[in-house]
Design an enzyme around this catalytic site. Sequence first.
Site, short mmCIF file in Angstrom:
data_model
loop_
_atom_site.label_atom_id
_atom_site.label_comp_id
_atom_site.label_asym_id
_atom_site.label_seq_id
_atom_site.Cartn_x
_atom_site.Cartn_y
_atom_site.Cartn_z
N SER A 125 10.27 -10.40 -38.92
CA SER A 125 9.28 -11.47 -38.78
C SER A 125 9.13 -12.22 -40.09
O SER A 125 9.28 -11.64 -41.18
CB SER A 125 7.94 -10.83 -38.39
OG SER A 125 6.89 -11.74 -38.50
N TYR A 150 0.79 -4.20 -39.26
CA TYR A 150 1.94 -4.64 -38.45
C TYR A 150 3.03 -5.23 -39.36
O TYR A 150 4.21 -4.88 -39.27
CB TYR A 150 1.50 -5.66 -37.40
CG TYR A 150 2.69 -6.41 -36.83
CD1 TYR A 150 3.55 -5.79 -35.94
CD2 TYR A 150 2.97 -7.73 -37.23
CE1 TYR A 150 4.67 -6.46 -35.46
CE2 TYR A 150 4.07 -8.40 -36.75
CZ TYR A 150 4.93 -7.76 -35.86
OH TYR A 150 6.04 -8.42 -35.40
N LYS A 154 7.19 -4.07 -40.42
CA LYS A 154 8.42 -4.86 -40.43
C LYS A 154 9.07 -4.81 -41.80
O LYS A 154 10.29 -4.64 -41.95
CB LYS A 154 8.12 -6.32 -40.04
CG LYS A 154 7.68 -6.48 -38.59
CD LYS A 154 8.79 -6.13 -37.62
CE LYS A 154 8.33 -6.09 -36.19
NZ LYS A 154 9.28 -5.47 -35.28
P1 NAD Z 1 6.52 -7.45 -26.51
O1 NAD Z 1 5.34 -6.56 -26.74
O2 NAD Z 1 6.48 -8.38 -25.37
O3 NAD Z 1 7.85 -6.53 -26.39
C1 NAD Z 1 7.98 -5.31 -27.07
C2 NAD Z 1 8.39 -4.27 -26.04
O4 NAD Z 1 8.55 -3.01 -26.71
C3 NAD Z 1 7.35 -4.07 -24.94
O5 NAD Z 1 7.99 -4.21 -23.69
C4 NAD Z 1 6.84 -2.64 -25.15
O6 NAD Z 1 6.50 -2.02 -23.94
C5 NAD Z 1 8.02 -2.01 -25.85
N1 NAD Z 1 7.69 -0.86 -26.73
C6 NAD Z 1 6.74 -0.79 -27.69
N2 NAD Z 1 6.77 0.42 -28.28
C7 NAD Z 1 7.76 1.14 -27.67
C8 NAD Z 1 8.27 2.46 -27.81
N3 NAD Z 1 7.75 3.31 -28.71
N4 NAD Z 1 9.29 2.85 -27.02
C9 NAD Z 1 9.81 2.01 -26.11
N5 NAD Z 1 9.37 0.75 -25.91
C10 NAD Z 1 8.35 0.32 -26.69
O7 NAD Z 1 6.79 -8.22 -27.87
P2 NAD Z 1 7.79 -9.44 -28.17
O8 NAD Z 1 6.96 -10.62 -28.49
O9 NAD Z 1 8.83 -9.52 -27.15
O10 NAD Z 1 8.40 -8.93 -29.55
C11 NAD Z 1 9.62 -8.23 -29.61
C12 NAD Z 1 9.87 -7.80 -31.05
O11 NAD Z 1 9.88 -8.95 -31.89
C13 NAD Z 1 8.79 -6.88 -31.61
O12 NAD Z 1 9.39 -5.93 -32.45
C14 NAD Z 1 7.92 -7.82 -32.43
O13 NAD Z 1 7.27 -7.16 -33.47
C15 NAD Z 1 8.97 -8.79 -32.95
N6 NAD Z 1 8.42 -10.11 -33.30
C16 NAD Z 1 7.66 -10.78 -32.38
C17 NAD Z 1 7.11 -12.02 -32.72
C18 NAD Z 1 6.21 -12.75 -31.75
O14 NAD Z 1 5.43 -13.59 -32.19
N7 NAD Z 1 6.30 -12.50 -30.45
C19 NAD Z 1 7.35 -12.56 -33.98
C20 NAD Z 1 8.15 -11.85 -34.88
C21 NAD Z 1 8.67 -10.62 -34.53
C1 WQD Z 2 -0.62 -19.80 -35.47
C2 WQD Z 2 -1.61 -20.82 -36.01
C3 WQD Z 2 -3.71 -19.84 -36.61
C4 WQD Z 2 -4.91 -18.68 -32.57
C5 WQD Z 2 1.57 -14.25 -36.04
C6 WQD Z 2 1.94 -13.03 -36.82
C7 WQD Z 2 3.40 -13.06 -37.15
C8 WQD Z 2 4.25 -13.29 -35.90
C9 WQD Z 2 3.78 -14.47 -35.12
C10 WQD Z 2 4.90 -11.19 -35.00
C11 WQD Z 2 -2.38 -20.31 -37.22
C12 WQD Z 2 -3.88 -20.80 -35.47
C13 WQD Z 2 -4.21 -19.18 -33.65
C14 WQD Z 2 -6.12 -19.30 -32.18
C15 WQD Z 2 -5.83 -20.89 -33.96
N1 WQD Z 2 4.16 -12.19 -34.99
N2 WQD Z 2 -4.66 -20.27 -34.34
N3 WQD Z 2 -6.53 -20.40 -32.89
O1 WQD Z 2 -0.55 -16.10 -37.44
O2 WQD Z 2 1.42 -17.68 -37.68
O3 WQD Z 2 1.80 -15.40 -36.85
O4 WQD Z 2 2.39 -14.34 -34.87
O5 WQD Z 2 5.70 -10.88 -35.83
O6 WQD Z 2 3.68 -11.83 -37.73
O7 WQD Z 2 1.17 -12.99 -38.02
O8 WQD Z 2 0.67 -17.00 -35.38
O9 WQD Z 2 -0.02 -17.84 -33.19
O10 WQD Z 2 -1.54 -16.25 -34.40
O11 WQD Z 2 -1.27 -18.56 -35.26
O12 WQD Z 2 -6.26 -21.88 -34.58
O13 WQD Z 2 -6.81 -18.88 -31.23
O14 WQD Z 2 -2.59 -21.06 -34.99
O15 WQD Z 2 -4.80 -19.91 -37.50
O16 WQD Z 2 -2.61 -21.42 -38.06
P1 WQD Z 2 0.76 -16.57 -36.95
P2 WQD Z 2 -0.57 -17.35 -34.47
#
Ligand code: NAD
Ligand code: WQD
Length: 340
Positions: A125, A150, A154
């Site tokens: 991330s 969290y 990562k």
């Molecule tokens: P998500 O929660 O939809 O998918 C994650 C999946 O992992 C889920 O289906 C959950 O059931 C499964 N899971 C969690 N712990 C587990 C375990 N111990 N064993 C087996 N399965 C398990 O999330 P997503 O948005 O699809 O994110 C996927 C990956 O990308 C995650 O690692 C997340 O941290 C990373 N990521 C997400 C974002 C975002 O904003 N969505 C941003 C950056 C990184």
């Molecule tokens: C985006 C913008 C908020 C909600 C997070 C995690 C990051 C990654 C992605 C997993 C910001 C604003 C949000 C709301 C708002 N996840 N906001 N009202 O914070 O950039 O990133 O998700 O890895 O690790 O930190 O994403 O979607 O929460 O926020 O004004 O109800 O929207 O302040 O400026 P963020 P976000």
Amino acid sequence: MNILVTGGAGFIGSHTLVELYAAGHTAVVVDNLSNSNPESLLRVADIAGIGVIPFYQVDIRNRAALEKVFSIHHFDACIHFAGLKSVSESVEKPWEYYENNLSGTLVLLDVMRRHGCKNIIFSSSATVYGDPQEIPITEQCPKGQCTNPYGWTKSMLEQVLTDIQKSDPEWNVVLLRYFNPVGAHPSGRIGENPNGIPNNLMPYITQVAIGKRKELGVFGNDYPTPDGTGVRDYIHVVDLARGHVCALNAILRSCGMAIYNLGTGQGYSVLDMVKAFIAVNHVDVPYSIKPRRAGDIAACYSDPTKAQVELGWKAERGINEMVRDSWNWQRNNPDGYGNN
Ligand code: NAD
Ligand code: WQD
């Protein structure tokens, strides 16, 4: 290639499965369904035009169960999505986040190496950059202080993977640092299915638009950005999914250790996203300005050049497609897959 997809029933995993099959790969999914619904996999199979996706409801911390999966299937590589991902929940339950994300990945890596599978693509991330020293952020930008457990999981897992690859060059490790994934498959059949009150901006907007929540709180309008609201690099989940397929090519080239930003390179403010959502979808999104959210930074967007040059990958979908497809998914599935 035959790919183990951990967390494949989730938001990004389900979209990646569609792109893997479209590119001619096959996949096996392991997911404990802690944050997903197996309905997503049925729909992926439909979209991909295949009968069924091999699926094991297994927690990756369960070594015996994971061993069993590896004894049945041969894997060329693993795309590792499984993990807990809520920033706010991680502040309340740090132990659960460190235990799930760190222990789960350590067990997975051990089982992989025992079975001779040393190719992994890891979901990292942009949060690992902390408050970035430079914008746009290149992969050269030093990692920073994370503001929540969290984010630290990562950052720590990136270090674990780096050290393992260094000690054993047979490993190919690709760290993909996602910026802000939004949108959904254009079919409207798979998308993001958050439990409870969404943390992230886009699911909050769609839930306001459909009437589940009264109004969007905009967290701060006094940041040093053009309109004062936070700026982020939103990326369409289909583009992100395709980035994983391109990253498999790096593995085929025996890349060793490789790190890529997956973003568009374009920053949009909170109000840009709200206004685009209203204009494209012709629905209202009431909002009001609230205080800044703790831990937020003013602006964060990528320089995605490295992924373009080395992987031949570039995000192709813009803000209008992002807001259109997010709404299409929400409108067609007001209760997601029905588990919330
Ligand atoms: P998500 O929660 O939809 O998918 C994650 C999946 O992992 C889920 O289906 C959950 O059931 C499964 N899971 C969690 N712990 C587990 C375990 N111990 N064993 C087996 N399965 C398990 O999330 P997503 O948005 O699809 O994110 C996927 C990956 O990308 C995650 O690692 C997340 O941290 C990373 N990521 C997400 C974002 C975002 O904003 N969505 C941003 C950056 C990184
Ligand atoms: C985006 C913008 C908020 C909600 C997070 C995690 C990051 C990654 C992605 C997993 C910001 C604003 C949000 C709301 C708002 N996840 N906001 N009202 O914070 O950039 O990133 O998700 O890895 O690790 O930190 O994403 O979607 O929460 O926020 O004004 O109800 O929207 O302040 O400026 P963020 P976000």
